[in-house]
Design a protein around this motif. Structure first.
Motif, PDB file in Angstrom:
ATOM      1  N   LEU A 129     107.824  -4.872   2.341  1.00 20.94           N
ATOM      2  CA  LEU A 129     108.513  -6.077   2.807  1.00 20.94           C
ATOM      3  C   LEU A 129     108.907  -5.966   4.281  1.00 20.94           C
ATOM      4  O   LEU A 129     108.739  -6.898   5.062  1.00 20.94           O
ATOM      5  CB  LEU A 129     109.730  -6.310   1.908  1.00 20.94           C
ATOM      6  CG  LEU A 129     110.791  -7.348   2.223  1.00 20.94           C
ATOM      7  CD1 LEU A 129     111.438  -7.790   0.911  1.00 20.94           C
ATOM      8  CD2 LEU A 129     111.852  -6.759   3.127  1.00 20.94           C
ATOM      9  N   ASN A 280     117.121   1.305  -1.184  1.00 22.13           N
ATOM     10  CA  ASN A 280     116.507   0.910  -2.455  1.00 22.13           C
ATOM     11  C   ASN A 280     115.435  -0.115  -2.212  1.00 22.13           C
ATOM     12  O   ASN A 280     115.660  -1.134  -1.598  1.00 22.13           O
ATOM     13  CB  ASN A 280     117.550   0.298  -3.394  1.00 22.13           C
ATOM     14  CG  ASN A 280     118.656   1.273  -3.679  1.00 22.13           C
ATOM     15  OD1 ASN A 280     118.525   2.447  -3.385  1.00 22.13           O
ATOM     16  ND2 ASN A 280     119.731   0.775  -4.227  1.00 22.13           N
ATOM     17  N   ASP A 281     114.291   0.184  -2.755  1.00 25.08           N
ATOM     18  CA  ASP A 281     113.173  -0.724  -2.649  1.00 25.08           C
ATOM     19  C   ASP A 281     112.916  -1.086  -4.092  1.00 25.08           C
ATOM     20  O   ASP A 281     112.735  -0.224  -4.925  1.00 25.08           O
ATOM     21  CB  ASP A 281     112.063   0.073  -1.952  1.00 25.08           C
ATOM     22  CG  ASP A 281     110.674  -0.300  -2.339  1.00 25.08           C
ATOM     23  OD1 ASP A 281     110.308  -0.027  -3.493  1.00 25.08           O
ATOM     24  OD2 ASP A 281     109.948  -0.816  -1.500  1.00 25.08           O
ATOM     25  N   ALA A 282     112.997  -2.371  -4.392  1.00 26.94           N
ATOM     26  CA  ALA A 282     112.699  -2.860  -5.741  1.00 26.94           C
ATOM     27  C   ALA A 282     113.784  -2.601  -6.791  1.00 26.94           C
ATOM     28  O   ALA A 282     113.499  -2.641  -7.980  1.00 26.94           O
ATOM     29  CB  ALA A 282     111.352  -2.340  -6.226  1.00 26.94           C
ATOM     30  N   HIS A 367     108.956 -11.651  -3.034  1.00 24.08           N
ATOM     31  CA  HIS A 367     108.131 -10.437  -2.949  1.00 24.08           C
ATOM     32  C   HIS A 367     108.085  -9.639  -4.234  1.00 24.08           C
ATOM     33  O   HIS A 367     107.486  -8.559  -4.253  1.00 24.08           O
ATOM     34  CB  HIS A 367     108.630  -9.508  -1.839  1.00 24.08           C
ATOM     35  CG  HIS A 367     108.499 -10.063  -0.473  1.00 24.08           C
ATOM     36  ND1 HIS A 367     107.395  -9.845   0.318  1.00 24.08           N
ATOM     37  CD2 HIS A 367     109.319 -10.862   0.242  1.00 24.08           C
ATOM     38  CE1 HIS A 367     107.560 -10.465   1.474  1.00 24.08           C
ATOM     39  NE2 HIS A 367     108.715 -11.102   1.456  1.00 24.08           N
ATOM     40  N   ASN A 474      99.381 -11.917   1.777  1.00 22.20           N
ATOM     41  CA  ASN A 474      99.793 -11.048   2.886  1.00 22.20           C
ATOM     42  C   ASN A 474      98.619 -10.652   3.775  1.00 22.20           C
ATOM     43  O   ASN A 474      97.458 -10.786   3.393  1.00 22.20           O
ATOM     44  CB  ASN A 474     100.427  -9.760   2.337  1.00 22.20           C
ATOM     45  CG  ASN A 474     101.842  -9.975   1.811  1.00 22.20           C
ATOM     46  OD1 ASN A 474     102.393  -9.129   1.122  1.00 22.20           O
ATOM     47  ND2 ASN A 474     102.454 -11.092   2.141  1.00 22.20           N
ATOM     48  N   GLU A 662     102.626  -5.311  -9.006  1.00 20.15           N
ATOM     49  CA  GLU A 662     102.635  -5.198  -7.532  1.00 20.15           C
ATOM     50  C   GLU A 662     102.381  -6.589  -6.966  1.00 20.15           C
ATOM     51  O   GLU A 662     101.304  -7.152  -7.156  1.00 20.15           O
ATOM     52  CB  GLU A 662     101.537  -4.232  -7.075  1.00 20.15           C
ATOM     53  CG  GLU A 662     101.565  -3.884  -5.599  1.00 20.15           C
ATOM     54  CD  GLU A 662     102.735  -3.001  -5.227  1.00 20.15           C
ATOM     55  OE1 GLU A 662     103.822  -3.553  -4.939  1.00 20.15           O
ATOM     56  OE2 GLU A 662     102.583  -1.756  -5.250  1.00 20.15           O
ATOM     57  N   SER A 664     101.736  -7.823  -4.045  1.00 18.36           N
ATOM     58  CA  SER A 664     100.527  -7.926  -3.236  1.00 18.36           C
ATOM     59  C   SER A 664      99.982  -6.540  -2.895  1.00 18.36           C
ATOM     60  O   SER A 664      98.878  -6.169  -3.245  1.00 18.36           O
ATOM     61  CB  SER A 664     100.824  -8.675  -1.926  1.00 18.36           C
ATOM     62  OG  SER A 664      99.811  -8.446  -0.979  1.00 18.36           O
ATOM     63  N   GLY A 665     100.842  -5.746  -2.225  1.00 21.21           N
ATOM     64  CA  GLY A 665     100.358  -4.529  -1.599  1.00 21.21           C
ATOM     65  C   GLY A 665      99.849  -4.896  -0.218  1.00 21.21           C
ATOM     66  O   GLY A 665      99.322  -6.000  -0.003  1.00 21.21           O
TER      67      GLY A 665
END
Ligand code: BZD
Length: 832
Positions: A129, A280-282, A367, A474, A662, A664-665
């Motif tokens: 992100l 923190n991611d997610a 996201h 993306n 996921e 997008s990635g």
């Protein structure tokens, strides 16, 4: 004008080697305050950065002036994260003076690499992100779009990861320790931001009910601007990051009591707001300081946006025609309530008018669909921290539900799902619902993700507002991720098809025909090999491990998360290790498994997976019976700078998330563009990558998102049965559970084995294992045929043009923002 002054002035802009060298020497002495004998590498980095910055300033001002003079519609990208990385090579490259700088340094007896390496990596973000926001800044500037980034100037970026005894340990990251030569402090750009207090009702001049927020604590937001150099140097945009400053009158009462130290303590505490990035991611933290950070930067940004707008306008009716505000996830979604507050409470607009303006101005990007990542702030917390905003949110909700009730004919379950307030358990504000309702457009980040948004999290909203959700797949900037990170390949490409691809990546399709050219294939391989040597040396420096340059570099680099399934890769690694030991006479294709990624400090499972990778590496790398045919490395402290070394060297790109998880990635795009073949599930943008590179040039395996959905709907599966029927999986798991990799603590991996067995294997690692191994075998067989492998690698590079963030940003500009390129007038100044 003083002659010396004038000549310096010209020198500031000269781009030739002599001019650069002279200004380096001048900057070293007069700004860094060192002479050439005493200067450290860091001094030289600061010197060069300041000299380069000089060459940007005039054009930056021209750009800003042009936007102002044309009263152009601007887009404001509000993001709690900007994962920028280093800027020196980026600036030089976009200005087109890399070689000139290298030569100037050379004449001073300095190596460009040493100077570049002295720059800290600006890690003001967690992962995809934040990096997406940075790629968008580059693309907006490179296309002349009037785009501003707004965020927080964290004093501490994402923690530094080290391994101690194989475990992740976090250290503070101090990117500002020695100063930041790219930024301009703007002590005069200062906005008050309030917290706490209470709301007073009163009658306004025409006798209408009105509200004011009183007795609140105040903090000041101070601006720091960083120029964003577009490719070619024509457009220089602005990234404005806010830093928290105590107000001078902060808690003045304490001074009167003589409690001076207490007042100073308060001052220090209020400045904590911009101290540190949440790692923190997610997953959501639910911490009050985080909510305050979100409001802090959003409020300051909106005040700044309105100030700029009011320079040209006297009413707000034109705001949506002059400002587009993009919310990077829900982190700045409180801005919807804040703009309502500013318009209604401070500028006395009528509610309905303010709401129309607000909705026409905001757009929201989602996201993630992971439930644990969806922001939902306790009502009681918002009531306390932002009392007026809570009222506004209630009001938005009441008006919306009233309107909807008529059509929902008694479907109360649907109404409660649409509500901004989640009433189950502790009452919470659903920030996704607020963002959706307060925006005219809502987008997902890949075709699949956008479809799933419509079917799951936003299904009810989609029914109510069928035109609101749209897709914006993306992209990545080809400047940083091909031109700068991979000079070997990008120079080869340019010799064959010219340099148009740098600003129009669709032109890279011209390489397709070169896939059948033996000479080109040889040169393509040579470039890859050069990058692999560079990575091999880096691996040795970082881990002490020696790896074979001619082995498959099988790369999985991304945050550590169960849904990204590093475990699936580890299980395959163990299975391969066993096969190699069982069959020592077979001529194996040598494999180097490269992992890198940080785990959130409180995410115990992810940290245990890190330890497992390090433990497996220790056993495998020191087992002579595999004859160096298999190496496992986990590189520490993955960041943008490390990515720039790892990605160009990859042969195989691991994109193996559980389908549907996921969004997008973007690493998948960087790796494919650099000629890695993807092994992946039909998840996120992998689906579109397959369409572009062609199904023959990618290794797809595993369950689809629909299959995953059906399996879960039917009550899941029994991993024990799957394991029992797959001897190599069973053996790998048995080794983990009996301590083959952890002889010092045989139970260490019990939680992992438990999650994959009795825990129900939520991420379907065991379910996808067999097909993953099949795809891995196919990759290894293909690698033996180096001509065929190279042909497919070239076709990957050639077919990835669509994944440029220039394309993505243009889609946003045309379909959401309605902003158009502005060509700055540089007439007044002599720059090239
Ligand atoms: O956003 C990521 C998704 O997981 C990727 O699939 C996608 O490609 C990128 C860009 O769209 N999401 C994140 O990176 N999320 C976070 O970093 C984050 C940070 C704080 C709080 C919640 C999520």
């Amino acid at each position: 004008m003083d002659a010396r002054f004038k000549s310096r002035d010209i020198e500031r802009r000269s781009l030739d080697v002599d001019g650069l060298k002279r200004s380096f020497l001048e900057w070293l002495v007069y700004s860094v305050g060192k002479d050439a004998r005493a200067a450290t590498r860091r001094d030289w980095f600061h010197t060069v950065a300041l000299a380069v910055r000089d060459r940007v300033v005039d054009r930056w001002m021209d750009t800003t002036r042009s936007y102002y003079q044309e009263d152009a519609k601007r887009v404001y990208y509000l993001s709690l994260e900007f994962l920028i990385g280093r800027l020196l090579t980026n600036s030089l490259s976009n200005l087109g003076i890399v070689d000139e700088c290298r030569q100037a340094l050379d004449r001073l007896g300095l190596s460009m690499e040493d100077v570049v390496d002295a720059e800290p990596d600006a890690a003001l973000g967690n992962g995809g992100l934040g990096r997406l926001a940075a790629c968008f800044l580059d693309s907006m500037a490179s296309q002349g779009l009037p785009g501003y980034g707004y965020g927080i100037r964290y004093e501490f970026g994402l923690f530094e990861q080290r391994f101690e005894n194989g475990w992740q340990v976090e250290y503070p990251e101090q990117w500002l320790q020695f100063g930041n030569p790219w930024e301009f402090a703007r002590p005069e750009v200062l906005y008050p931001v309030q917290f706490y207090g209470r709301v007073e009702e009163f009658r306004d001049s025409v006798g209408e009910r009105a509200y004011r927020w009183v007795d609140a604590d105040r903090v000041l937001a101070m601006a720091y601007d960083t120029p964003v150099v577009g490719f070619g140097g024509e457009t220089i945009n602005t990234l404005r990051l806010w830093s928290a400053r105590a107000t001078r009158d902060f808690n003045f009462g304490h001074f009167n009591d003589g409690a001076y130290m207490k007042a100073v303590e308060q001052k220090i505490l209020s400045e904590n707001l911009s101290r540190v990035l949440y790692p923190n991611d997610a997953t959501e933290t639910g911490k009050e300081l985080r909510l305050k950070q979100e409001y802090f930067f959003t409020s300051a940004s909106l005040q700044d946006i309105l100030r700029r707008y009011l320079q040209h306008h006297t009413t707000f009716d034109n705001l949506p025609n002059k400002a587009a505000i993009q919310l990077n996830d829900t982190h700045p979604a409180i801005g919807i309530a804040e703009l309502m507050r500013l318009l209604v409470d401070q500028h006395a607009l009528r509610w309905d008018n303010a709401w129309e303006i607000t909705r026409a101005t905001f757009a929201y990007t989602n996201h993630t669909l992971l439930p644990e990542a969806l922001e939902a702030w306790p009502v009681r917390m918002i009531e306390r921290v932002l009392p007026r905003h809570m009222q506004i949110i209630y009001e938005i909700n009441a008006k919306f539900l009233n309107r909807t009730k008529a059509r929902a004919d008694g479907d109360n379950a649907k109404l409660s799902r649409l509500s901004l307030i989640d009433e189950r358990g502790e009452r919470r504000v659903r920030m996704g619902n607020l963002a959706f309702l307060g925006s005219h457009k809502v987008n997902g980040v890949s075709a699949l993700h956008t479809e799933l948004m419509k079917q799951t999290v936003f299904a009810d909203f989609h029914q109510e507002f069928p035109d609101r959700i749209n897709n914006k797949t993306n992209g990545i900037t080809p400047r940083r991720w091909l031109k700068q990170a991979n000079p070997a390949l990008s120079e080869l490409i340019t010799t064959r098809i010219g340099e148009g691809w740098i600003s129009d990546l669709s032109q890279i399709a011209a390489l397709r025909e070169k896939a059948d050219d033996v000479v080109f294939r040889e040169e393509f391989r040579r470039a890859k090999r050069k990058n692999k040597k560079r990575l091999a040396a880096y691996i040795t420096r970082q881990t002490g491990e020696e790896v074979l340059v001619d082995s498959i570099f099988d790369v999985q680099v991304k945050r550590m998360h169960e849904y990204k399934r590093q475990l699936l890769n580890v299980l395959h690694t163990i299975a391969l290790y066993n096969e190699m030991r069982d069959n020592p006479t077979v001529s194996w294709v040598p494999v180097t498994k490269v992992f890198a990624g940080k785990a959130a400090p409180s995410y115990h499972m992810a940290k245990l997976i890190i330890k497992l990778i390090n433990d497996v590496a220790k056993v495998v790398n020191h087992d002579p019976s595999v004859h160096d045919n298999l190496k496992v490395v986990l590189l520490p402290n993955y960041n943008v700078t490390a990515a720039e070394i790892i990605i160009p060297a990859a042969d195989l790109s691991e994109q193996i998330s559980t389908a549907g998880m996921e969004a997008s990635g973007t690493g998948n795009m960087k790796l494919a563009l650099n000629g890695a073949l993807t092994i992946g599930t039909l998840d996120g943008a992998n689906v579109e990558i397959r369409e572009h590179v062609g199904p023959d040039n990618i290794f797809i395996f595993g369950m689809t998102a629909d299959e995953v959905n059906d399996l879960r709907a039917s009550g899941g599966f029994n991993p024990r049965e799957v394991i029992a029927s797959n001897p190599s999986l069973k053996r790998a798991l048995d080794m983990i559970s009996t301590g083959a990799f952890s002889p010092d603590d045989r139970n260490r991996y019990h939680p992992i084995v438990q999650a994959l067995t009795d825990g129900g294997d939520h991420f379907l690692v065991t379910a996808d294992f067999a097909d993953y191994c099949r795809a891995q075998d196919a990759a290894m067989q293909l690698y033996r045929d180096s001509e065929e492998w190279t042909r497919k690698a070239i076709l990957n590079t050639a077919n990835m043009g669509w994944f440029s963030s220039d394309r993505t940003v243009n889609e946003y500009a045309g379909e959401i923002w309605d902003v158009h390129p502005v060509h700055p007038n540089h007439d007044g100044e002599g720059f090239r």
